[in-house]
Design a protein around this motif. Sequence first.
Motif, mmCIF file in Angstrom:
data_model
loop_
_atom_site.group_PDB
_atom_site.id
_atom_site.type_symbol
_atom_site.label_atom_id
_atom_site.label_comp_id
_atom_site.label_asym_id
_atom_site.label_seq_id
_atom_site.Cartn_x
_atom_site.Cartn_y
_atom_site.Cartn_z
ATOM 1 N N GLY A 169 -36.743 11.377 -3.766
ATOM 2 C CA GLY A 169 -36.389 10.089 -3.478
ATOM 3 C C GLY A 169 -35.505 10.132 -2.410
ATOM 4 N N SER B 43 -35.046 3.354 -4.352
ATOM 5 C CA SER B 43 -34.690 4.275 -4.232
ATOM 6 C C SER B 43 -33.922 5.036 -3.501
ATOM 7 C CB SER B 43 -36.108 5.240 -3.057
ATOM 8 O OG SER B 43 -35.692 6.944 -3.658
ATOM 9 N N CYS C 252 -38.757 7.551 -7.028
ATOM 10 C CA CYS C 252 -38.786 6.236 -6.725
ATOM 11 C C CYS C 252 -39.110 5.236 -7.422
ATOM 12 C CB CYS C 252 -39.639 5.868 -5.809
ATOM 13 S SG CYS C 252 -40.310 4.701 -4.562
#
Length: 357
Positions: free
Chosen positions: A307, A337, A343
């Motif tokens: 992320g 995210s 994400c």
Amino acid sequence: MNCAQPSKGDILIVDDTPDNLRLLSAMLDKQGYEVRSVTNGSTALMGVRAQPPDLILLDINMPGMNGYEVCQHLKANPDTQEIPVIFISALNEIFDKVKAFSAGGVDYITKPFQVEEVLVRVENQLTVRRLQVQLLQALEQERALNQRIEELAMLEERNRIARDIHDSLGHALVALNIQMETALALWKNDPEQAYTFLVEAKQLGSEALQAVRQSVSDIRTDPLQGQLLEGAIAALVREFHQTTGVLPECQINLSHPLSNQIDTVAYRIVQEGLTNICKHAEATTVRIELQTTPSGLLLVLQDNGKGFRVDERYTGFGLQGMRERIAGLGGELKIVSEPGAGCRITAKIPRLPGKIR
């Protein structure tokens, strides 16, 4: 015709009877039309070629070339085929009228004619012709506008690719050059350390080569290369699996076809998203969802990677390219995210009018 008023239209009358010519010319001139008259088909064709009229009133029974033959010549010529022809004849059998329409006529008036009928039919056909011309002009303007939009879109795409090349390829080449210079400097005194730098340089070279290939793929006019969207996405998934060892989970439900533009944008978003995951995410699971909705297309791309903070990566990792593509179609893009939380990219693309695949 009253010279103080503009002409309502240019009319050519073709009739071998002088009385008919005089009567028709007088009544049309009185109504504000510009009128020309000839007595045979050959002269009519020469007059049309020299100065195409807006409408032709055409007799059938004439010496030499009859009205059917004159009309057929006109319709066979691309320069004159759109000129409306109204047959005006003493022949009143159904066969004669059918033959006139088959030759290309738009209307038929039977002699002896009524002045009011002739005027109404003439004005109707001129109105239809004016509307046709306006429609053609509008279509040409639309074509020119679409071409300009495509040119601007291509320019925007080139700018986006230039940014991608600068961000990815440029960085890789600079780093590669540093690694090579360091390896050369250490080669004599510390060959083992130099070898380490050369290995890293080779990796950077591979990344640069991949960036070039990606840019070439982006430049293609039709990235799907004639495939359906499902097949094109499947190819991306296979390539991702071969590169990373991770097989994305795909849920694709396209119940009805969408426009080429939507297919292309959806493909590009998945392509860019998988590229970013491959480069940066270190993900072990990836999920792709494509679903048609009553309003267009829903696309979801999710991974469990490391992320990032979206506000710090607004122009990085290809996110700006995704935003630009979606915005170009009037859609919505949402990116969720956080560091360590993977994400999720959600794109909603509205259905566009126009030709579908």
